[in-house]
Design a protein around this motif. Sequence first.
Motif, short mmCIF file in Angstrom:
data_model
loop_
_atom_site.label_atom_id
_atom_site.label_comp_id
_atom_site.label_asym_id
_atom_site.label_seq_id
_atom_site.Cartn_x
_atom_site.Cartn_y
_atom_site.Cartn_z
N THR A 103 -65.80 -45.59 -45.87
CA THR A 103 -65.98 -46.94 -45.33
C THR A 103 -64.65 -47.39 -44.74
O THR A 103 -63.62 -47.40 -45.43
CB THR A 103 -66.42 -47.93 -46.42
N VAL A 104 -64.67 -47.74 -43.46
CA VAL A 104 -63.43 -48.14 -42.77
C VAL A 104 -63.62 -49.48 -42.08
O VAL A 104 -64.53 -49.65 -41.27
CB VAL A 104 -63.00 -47.10 -41.71
N MET A 105 -62.76 -50.43 -42.43
CA MET A 105 -62.69 -51.66 -41.66
C MET A 105 -61.43 -51.60 -40.82
O MET A 105 -60.38 -51.14 -41.28
CB MET A 105 -62.66 -52.90 -42.56
N THR A 106 -61.52 -52.05 -39.58
CA THR A 106 -60.35 -52.00 -38.70
C THR A 106 -60.27 -53.23 -37.81
O THR A 106 -61.29 -53.84 -37.48
CB THR A 106 -60.37 -50.73 -37.83
N ASN A 107 -59.05 -53.57 -37.43
CA ASN A 107 -58.82 -54.64 -36.46
C ASN A 107 -58.49 -54.05 -35.09
O ASN A 107 -58.10 -54.78 -34.18
CB ASN A 107 -57.67 -55.54 -36.92
N GLY A 108 -58.67 -52.74 -34.96
CA GLY A 108 -58.34 -52.06 -33.70
C GLY A 108 -59.58 -51.62 -32.95
O GLY A 108 -60.40 -50.86 -33.48
N LEU A 109 -59.73 -52.10 -31.73
CA LEU A 109 -60.87 -51.69 -30.92
C LEU A 109 -60.81 -50.20 -30.63
O LEU A 109 -61.83 -49.51 -30.64
CB LEU A 109 -60.88 -52.49 -29.61
N ASN A 110 -59.61 -49.67 -30.39
CA ASN A 110 -59.44 -48.24 -30.15
C ASN A 110 -59.78 -47.41 -31.38
O ASN A 110 -60.33 -46.31 -31.29
CB ASN A 110 -58.01 -47.93 -29.67
N ILE A 111 -59.49 -47.96 -32.56
CA ILE A 111 -59.80 -47.26 -33.82
C ILE A 111 -61.32 -47.17 -34.01
O ILE A 111 -61.86 -46.11 -34.35
CB ILE A 111 -59.18 -48.00 -35.01
N ALA A 112 -62.00 -48.29 -33.80
CA ALA A 112 -63.47 -48.30 -33.95
C ALA A 112 -64.13 -47.34 -32.98
O ALA A 112 -65.09 -46.64 -33.33
CB ALA A 112 -63.99 -49.73 -33.73
N ASN A 113 -63.61 -47.30 -31.77
CA ASN A 113 -64.15 -46.39 -30.76
C ASN A 113 -63.97 -44.93 -31.17
O ASN A 113 -64.87 -44.10 -30.98
CB ASN A 113 -63.47 -46.65 -29.41
N GLU A 114 -62.83 -44.62 -31.75
CA GLU A 114 -62.55 -43.25 -32.20
C GLU A 114 -63.48 -42.86 -33.35
O GLU A 114 -64.01 -41.74 -33.38
CB GLU A 114 -61.09 -43.15 -32.65
N LEU A 115 -63.70 -43.78 -34.28
CA LEU A 115 -64.51 -43.48 -35.46
C LEU A 115 -66.02 -43.54 -35.19
O LEU A 115 -66.82 -43.14 -36.03
CB LEU A 115 -64.16 -44.44 -36.59
N CYS A 132 -68.78 -41.76 -41.54
CA CYS A 132 -67.92 -42.94 -41.65
C CYS A 132 -68.70 -44.20 -41.28
O CYS A 132 -69.27 -44.29 -40.19
CB CYS A 132 -66.71 -42.77 -40.74
N ASP A 133 -68.68 -45.16 -42.19
CA ASP A 133 -69.29 -46.46 -41.94
C ASP A 133 -68.19 -47.39 -41.43
O ASP A 133 -67.22 -47.64 -42.15
CB ASP A 133 -69.89 -46.99 -43.25
N VAL A 134 -68.34 -47.90 -40.22
CA VAL A 134 -67.25 -48.63 -39.56
C VAL A 134 -67.56 -50.12 -39.47
O VAL A 134 -68.64 -50.53 -39.06
CB VAL A 134 -67.00 -48.09 -38.14
N PHE A 135 -66.56 -50.95 -39.84
CA PHE A 135 -66.65 -52.39 -39.72
C PHE A 135 -65.50 -52.90 -38.85
O PHE A 135 -64.37 -52.39 -38.94
CB PHE A 135 -66.53 -53.07 -41.09
N ILE A 136 -65.78 -53.90 -38.03
CA ILE A 136 -64.75 -54.56 -37.23
C ILE A 136 -64.42 -55.89 -37.88
O ILE A 136 -65.32 -56.63 -38.30
CB ILE A 136 -65.23 -54.80 -35.78
N THR A 137 -63.14 -56.21 -37.96
CA THR A 137 -62.74 -57.46 -38.60
C THR A 137 -63.21 -58.68 -37.82
O THR A 137 -63.46 -59.74 -38.39
CB THR A 137 -61.21 -57.55 -38.71
N GLY A 138 -63.37 -58.52 -36.50
CA GLY A 138 -63.69 -59.67 -35.67
C GLY A 138 -62.44 -60.46 -35.35
O GLY A 138 -61.33 -60.10 -35.73
N GLY A 139 -62.62 -61.57 -34.65
CA GLY A 139 -61.49 -62.37 -34.24
C GLY A 139 -61.27 -62.28 -32.74
O GLY A 139 -62.14 -61.82 -31.99
N ARG A 140 -60.12 -62.72 -32.30
CA ARG A 140 -59.78 -62.71 -30.88
C ARG A 140 -59.10 -61.39 -30.52
O ARG A 140 -58.23 -60.92 -31.25
CB ARG A 140 -58.86 -63.88 -30.57
#
Length: 276
Positions: A138-150, A156-164
Amino acid sequence: MLIECFFEARESLIEREWKMLSTIERRQKIVLLTEQKGNVSVKQLAETFDISTVTIRSDLNELNRLGLIVRSRGGAVTSNRLTKELSIKEKHTKNHKIKQKLGQAVANLIEDGDAIILDSGSTTEEVAHCLIGKKELTVMTNGLNIANELAQSEGCDVFITGGRLRKKSMSFYGIHAEERLRYYNFSKVILGVDGIDIDRGISTHYEPEANFNRAMCDNAQQIIVVTDSSKFGKRSLHSIIKLDAIDVLVTDSNIPKEFVDVIKNLNIELHIVNIK
């Protein structure tokens, strides 16, 4: 004529805003001005911020003490200890082969079934690439590039932190995203850094990202920092955490010896990737 009046009015507005800055904000602006121009004078800064030369000298002396600028006669010049912010695209080309090895070394510390939070950045993107073969991660990330890679990882279960989204670093930030982190418990947080200094700890260029990184650390059992050796002895404007808060540090074999000694004395688990 209208265009000239517009820019004159805009510059006047900016000057009025700068004159109302707090001490911390003013000093941040001084560092940025020094970095942009290469050098600044006490007289110029006093006029810009509409304050006394005595106050400006006090600002410069404090910034010099922190290593963020270098005092010169009548003003200040840029510090070679202060890192320059690069875009995510520029970071990809710098020390890329080293970052690939660092990414694998960090991935080796991650076990199947872990719940981790992975910071944005070019080095952490290499970590993400090396996590693709993991299972039940389980991976949470604040990186758009990281989410795209995963996104290509089946295990891998991917979460985005959200925000601006900050496009220069391809990272998300913001108070709402920080609040969301409080509802999660992560086994590990993996941070990339822009600077690592014995006295000031790890740092980054953008204040909201520094705040978000601290929130990441507050919600993880173990703090893993990964950085190539070029970041040692460097400072960015905004500190994240002190060195003694780090649990694990992963870097390459060009790390300065004085840092090795300090890190061992702080009982930080040090992993050195041989690049020679």
